[in-house]
Design a protein around this motif. Structure first.
Motif, short mmCIF file in Angstrom:
data_model
loop_
_atom_site.label_atom_id
_atom_site.label_comp_id
_atom_site.label_asym_id
_atom_site.label_seq_id
_atom_site.Cartn_x
_atom_site.Cartn_y
_atom_site.Cartn_z
N ASP A 286 -62.97 -100.92 39.64
CA ASP A 286 -61.79 -100.15 38.91
C ASP A 286 -62.01 -98.91 39.74
OD1 ASP A 286 -60.93 -102.15 37.64
OD2 ASP A 286 -62.22 -102.00 36.01
N PRO A 287 -60.96 -98.33 40.32
CA PRO A 287 -60.87 -97.02 40.93
C PRO A 287 -61.12 -95.79 39.83
CG PRO A 287 -59.33 -98.20 41.85
CD PRO A 287 -59.62 -98.74 40.49
N SER A 288 -61.92 -94.72 40.21
CA SER A 288 -61.85 -93.53 39.35
C SER A 288 -61.93 -92.34 40.26
CB SER A 288 -62.99 -93.52 38.22
OG SER A 288 -64.36 -94.01 39.14
N CYS A 289 -62.05 -91.22 39.67
CA CYS A 289 -62.02 -89.97 40.44
C CYS A 289 -63.36 -88.94 39.85
CB CYS A 289 -60.69 -89.26 40.51
SG CYS A 289 -59.35 -90.10 41.25
N ASP A 290 -64.41 -89.60 40.25
CA ASP A 290 -65.44 -88.39 39.73
C ASP A 290 -65.78 -87.48 40.53
OD1 ASP A 290 -67.85 -87.53 38.59
OD2 ASP A 290 -68.94 -89.69 38.39
N ALA A 291 -65.03 -86.31 40.09
CA ALA A 291 -64.87 -84.96 40.89
C ALA A 291 -66.38 -84.27 40.52
CB ALA A 291 -63.79 -84.04 40.53
N ALA A 292 -66.96 -84.23 39.33
CA ALA A 292 -68.12 -83.69 39.05
C ALA A 292 -69.32 -84.24 39.91
CB ALA A 292 -68.38 -83.66 37.52
N ASN A 293 -69.35 -85.45 39.99
CA ASN A 293 -70.67 -85.97 40.68
C ASN A 293 -70.30 -86.23 42.22
OD1 ASN A 293 -72.69 -86.60 38.67
ND2 ASN A 293 -70.91 -87.52 37.69
N VAL A 294 -68.93 -86.08 42.60
CA VAL A 294 -68.87 -86.78 43.91
C VAL A 294 -68.09 -85.78 44.67
CG1 VAL A 294 -67.89 -88.36 45.50
CG2 VAL A 294 -69.25 -89.19 43.60
N GLY A 295 -66.99 -85.56 44.32
CA GLY A 295 -65.98 -84.81 44.94
C GLY A 295 -66.29 -83.30 45.33
#
Length: 268
Positions: free
Chosen positions: A22-31
């Motif tokens: 399931d897609p997610s947008c983990d900005a804190a850990n990745v972006g």
């Protein structure tokens, strides 16, 4: 042009469990940590059946994350088909399908046992960075292990391959049982505050459509010239899978397309 295997695949067993991805947008850990506040996730990925495609729409970095509830320590084998669409990406682009272990909230400084460090990452497929250099595709590890160049493949030429990662509970590589510390970016050390387990992992690649090996077949490949390997720290957090495009010096080519499909895991 893109299916010459170093390892012939074997038939799949009935014990693999497909991951929902399931897609997610983990900005804190990745972006943000990798490409800053301008990195993009929403609108950069496509979902089609089991396939997840990352297709950059601008010159900014792009990524998409996939959460799991699985500890790396319990993973016997992980399988996935990966691809780079020919003619869409540049020879200096840093593209990847990778995994590390993290909680959704908090940070590595306050919770080092529950967040990324360089000894806990596996880059199942990564371009440009690695032994192949410019226009290359590789299997890498952030700060440890034996990386491998995917000979016969280039970023611009594209590829479609299968990757199989497995854990060797017999520890033929002689990995340490535990570690008390790791590394952040560069050589900055970080103390975990406790002993964390270490597992011995290997990664093979082969023609798409089926695992590269299973069970004793995987053990027989260990130490092969095309097999990547490393001693990876197990964090007190589940695995996070990532598709990322950090571009060339964080300047991406619009339309660059990479993806993954049929991701499955087998556990102990």
């Amino acid at each position: 042009c893109c299916d010459a295997p170093p390892v012939q695949p074997r038939s799949s067993s009935n014990f693999a469990k497909a991951l929902p991805m399931d897609p997610s947008c983990d900005a804190a850990n990745v972006g943000r940590p990798n490409c800053g506040a301008l990195s993009r996730c929403e609108g950069e990925y496509l979902v089609d059946g089991t396939r997840r495609t990352l297709r950059g729409t601008s010159q900014f970095c792009s990524y998409v994350t996939f959460r799991t509830e699985i500890s790396l320590r319990s993973v016997r084998q992980l399988d996935a088909d990966v691809f780079i669409t020919p003619g869409t990406c540049a020879p200096w682009d840093n593209l990847a399908f990778w995994l590390f272990q993290t909680e959704a909230f908090g940070d590595v400084i306050s919770q080092p046992a529950r967040h990324w460090d360089a000894l806990s990452e596996v880059d199942l497929m990564e371009t440009y960075i690695g032994p192949g250099g410019v226009n290359s595709i590789n299997t890498n590890f952030a700060a440890t292990g034996v990386a491998r160049h995917w000979r016969g493949f280039t970023i611009q030429g594209g590829m479609r391959q299968h990757v199989t990662m497995w854990q060797d509970p017999d520890n033929a590589a002689g990995c340490p049982a535990t570690r008390r510390s790791g590394f952040l970016s560069g050589v900055l050390p970080i103390e975990y505050g406790k002993e964390l387990p270490v597992v011995s992992v290997y990664v093979a690649r082969c023609v798409p459509g089926a695992p590269c090996c299973e069970g004793d077949g995987c053990r027989a490949l260990q130490g092969g010239e095309d097999i990547a390997s490393a001693c990876i720290t197990v964090k007190e957090a589940p695995m996070l899978l990532v598709l990322s495009n950090w571009g060339s010096g964080h300047h991406a080519m619009p339309g660059c397309e990479i993806g993954v499909s049929d991701v499955a895991v087998r556990t102990f």
